[in-house]
Each structure stands twice: as C-alpha cells, then as structure tokens.
Design a protein around this motif. Structure first.
Motif, PDB file in Angstrom:
ATOM      1  N   LEU A  53     -17.530 -38.631  17.471  1.00 14.89           N
ATOM      2  CA  LEU A  53     -17.976 -38.215  16.450  1.00 14.89           C
ATOM      3  C   LEU A  53     -19.096 -38.341  15.870  1.00 14.89           C
ATOM      4  O   LEU A  53     -20.351 -37.786  15.560  1.00 14.89           O
ATOM      5  N   ARG A  54     -19.560 -39.793  15.077  1.00 11.08           N
ATOM      6  CA  ARG A  54     -20.296 -40.249  14.341  1.00 11.08           C
ATOM      7  C   ARG A  54     -20.751 -40.479  15.723  1.00 11.08           C
ATOM      8  O   ARG A  54     -22.750 -40.422  15.284  1.00 11.08           O
ATOM      9  N   GLY A  55     -21.097 -40.591  16.785  1.00 13.42           N
ATOM     10  CA  GLY A  55     -22.040 -40.855  18.030  1.00 13.42           C
ATOM     11  C   GLY A  55     -22.889 -39.503  18.162  1.00 13.42           C
ATOM     12  O   GLY A  55     -23.584 -39.377  18.347  1.00 13.42           O
ATOM     13  N   MET A  56     -22.046 -38.602  18.495  1.00 14.00           N
ATOM     14  CA  MET A  56     -22.717 -37.247  18.275  1.00 14.00           C
ATOM     15  C   MET A  56     -23.555 -36.997  17.546  1.00 14.00           C
ATOM     16  O   MET A  56     -25.080 -36.296  17.654  1.00 14.00           O
ATOM     17  N   PHE A  57     -22.928 -37.010  16.523  1.00  8.51           N
ATOM     18  CA  PHE A  57     -23.939 -36.373  14.727  1.00  8.51           C
ATOM     19  C   PHE A  57     -25.538 -37.544  14.575  1.00  8.51           C
ATOM     20  O   PHE A  57     -26.043 -37.159  14.519  1.00  8.51           O
ATOM     21  N   ASN A  58     -24.683 -38.940  15.417  1.00  5.78           N
ATOM     22  CA  ASN A  58     -26.463 -39.552  14.936  1.00  5.78           C
ATOM     23  C   ASN A  58     -27.179 -39.845  15.862  1.00  5.78           C
ATOM     24  O   ASN A  58     -28.483 -39.682  16.290  1.00  5.78           O
ATOM     25  N   SER A  59     -27.023 -38.753  17.181  1.00  6.33           N
ATOM     26  CA  SER A  59     -27.551 -38.487  18.614  1.00  6.33           C
ATOM     27  C   SER A  59     -28.089 -37.797  18.220  1.00  6.33           C
ATOM     28  O   SER A  59     -29.844 -37.112  18.880  1.00  6.33           O
ATOM     29  N   LEU A  60     -28.363 -36.573  17.439  1.00  5.38           N
ATOM     30  CA  LEU A  60     -28.977 -35.123  17.355  1.00  5.38           C
ATOM     31  C   LEU A  60     -29.569 -36.210  15.775  1.00  5.38           C
ATOM     32  O   LEU A  60     -29.507 -36.548  14.916  1.00  5.38           O
ATOM     33  N   GLN A  61     -30.367 -34.848  15.813  1.00 11.35           N
ATOM     34  CA  GLN A  61     -31.145 -34.556  14.464  1.00 11.35           C
ATOM     35  C   GLN A  61     -31.630 -33.581  13.612  1.00 11.35           C
ATOM     36  O   GLN A  61     -31.551 -32.345  14.605  1.00 11.35           O
ATOM     37  N   PHE A  62     -31.111 -33.174  12.513  1.00 12.44           N
ATOM     38  CA  PHE A  62     -31.976 -31.746  12.429  1.00 12.44           C
ATOM     39  C   PHE A  62     -32.937 -31.159  12.199  1.00 12.44           C
ATOM     40  O   PHE A  62     -34.526 -31.842  12.479  1.00 12.44           O
ATOM     41  N   ILE A  63     -33.865 -29.998  13.396  1.00  9.01           N
ATOM     42  CA  ILE A  63     -34.872 -29.886  13.817  1.00  9.01           C
ATOM     43  C   ILE A  63     -35.504 -28.250  14.031  1.00  9.01           C
ATOM     44  O   ILE A  63     -36.269 -27.906  14.219  1.00  9.01           O
ATOM     45  N   ALA A  64     -34.669 -27.398  13.519  1.00  6.30           N
ATOM     46  CA  ALA A  64     -34.938 -25.903  13.000  1.00  6.30           C
ATOM     47  C   ALA A  64     -36.446 -26.043  12.822  1.00  6.30           C
ATOM     48  O   ALA A  64     -36.525 -26.919  11.712  1.00  6.30           O
ATOM     49  N   GLY A  65     -37.260 -25.439  12.964  1.00  6.54           N
ATOM     50  CA  GLY A  65     -38.943 -25.669  12.747  1.00  6.54           C
ATOM     51  C   GLY A  65     -39.690 -25.893  13.649  1.00  6.54           C
ATOM     52  O   GLY A  65     -41.256 -25.487  14.126  1.00  6.54           O
TER      53      GLY A  65
END
Length: 182
Positions: A53-65
């Motif tokens: 779970l930690r690795g999944m969230f760290n692989s994503l960035q908040f990108i909307a917009g």
C-alpha cells in the motif's frame, strides 16, 4: 503523510482506533478490500499487484489539473486510468458516508486531488475515494473518502474519514473503516 511513510501506530486489537502495522509497508498485495464497522464494504480486482500500500501511494502523485488524460473542460470529473482500481463487488450499508454512500460505484480512486500549482488556494485531496465523491458535475472539490486533506489559502486540515463537503470534514465517531489486502 502517514499514508506514504513507514510509521506505525495503534494496536490491531482496537478496531475503532487508528492502526497501521508493518504489513502496510512490507506486504505486497494484489487486491484491496475495505470494510465498514466490521462489515464488507468493497473489494477491488487486481490493483497495483506486487506493490505494498505504501509503495502504491508513493508511486502516485496528486495530478488533477495537470493530467495527460483529462482536459481543462473535464478535469473535475475525469480520473486518470492509472488512479483507478476496478471494483469487483461492493455493498451499500445504511449510514456509511465516505465511499459508497448509497451510490452506484465501479472504481476505487487512488490519491486523487489537485496537483501542486493547480488551485493552490483551495486544494482538495483524498487517498481513497469513489464515484460517491461530490456531485456528478464536480467530483474533485469534495474531500469525501479516506485520508482527506484540504488547504484553503495555506491553512491545512486533514481528517481520516471525510464526508461530502468542500473541505476535509469528518464523518464523526462510529464510522470505522478497515483496509485489507491480499
């Protein structure tokens, strides 16, 4: 953020208090299941299989917009495919306010919210949310889900479980969610 760190806290025996164990950072998963007050709420199909779970969230960035998949005309309702996990089954539980909330859902959204530099005066972000978030014309500006965060002109507020509101407003006590992986 506790969602992205190796920190641990709480005890597994207290289902109504915050708990995060070592498995969050060490156990690779295939599917995610979330329960509400001890009852099944939703389960995904394979979702970032091989990641913790930690690795999944760290692989994503908040990108909307700033997304490549979403345009300036639909970015408040469009979620990039890399930020969606297909839901295989779910249940609508009376009183549940954050993820299903009596809505027809088909995706669990991961770490969805405005990118840095996008609406910095009113930044809305949530780690786990679904189509139940917000209204059909604007899903993004509501911090409904698990791991809710809002920043109004630099003043930040976070809640573990956010209700449908243009801000990180808690659903209150008696709404306990558990996140499971396999």
């Amino acid at each position: 953020s506790a969602w992205e760190s190796t920190s641990t806290f709480g005890t597994a025996s207290d289902a109504s208090a915050d708990y995060k164990g070592l498995a969050y950072s060490l156990l690779e998963k295939s599917e995610i299941m979330i329960s509400y007050n001890g009852d099944f709420l939703l389960q995904t199909k394979a979702c970032y299989a091989g990641y913790t779970l930690r690795g999944m969230f760290n692989s994503l960035q908040f990108i909307a917009g700033l997304s490549d998949e979403c345009t300036s005309s639909n970015w408040k309702t469009c979620v990039d495919s890399a930020y969606e996990c297909d839901i295989s089954s779910y249940d609508s539980i009376s009183g549940e306010l954050a993820l299903v909330h009596g809505t027809t859902i088909s995706h669990l959204y991961l770490k969805w919210g405005e990118a840095d530099g996008t609406e910095d005066s009113n930044k809305d972000r949530v780690y786990f949310s679904t189509e139940a978030r917000g209204v059909s014309t604007n899903l993004l500006d509501y911090c409904q889900g698990l791991g809710s965060f809002v920043s109004y002109s630099g003043t930040e507020n976070t809640v573990n479980v956010g209700e449908e509101d243009d801000g990180a407003s808690t659903v209150g006590s008696g709404h306990d969610y558990q996140i499971w992986v396999r």
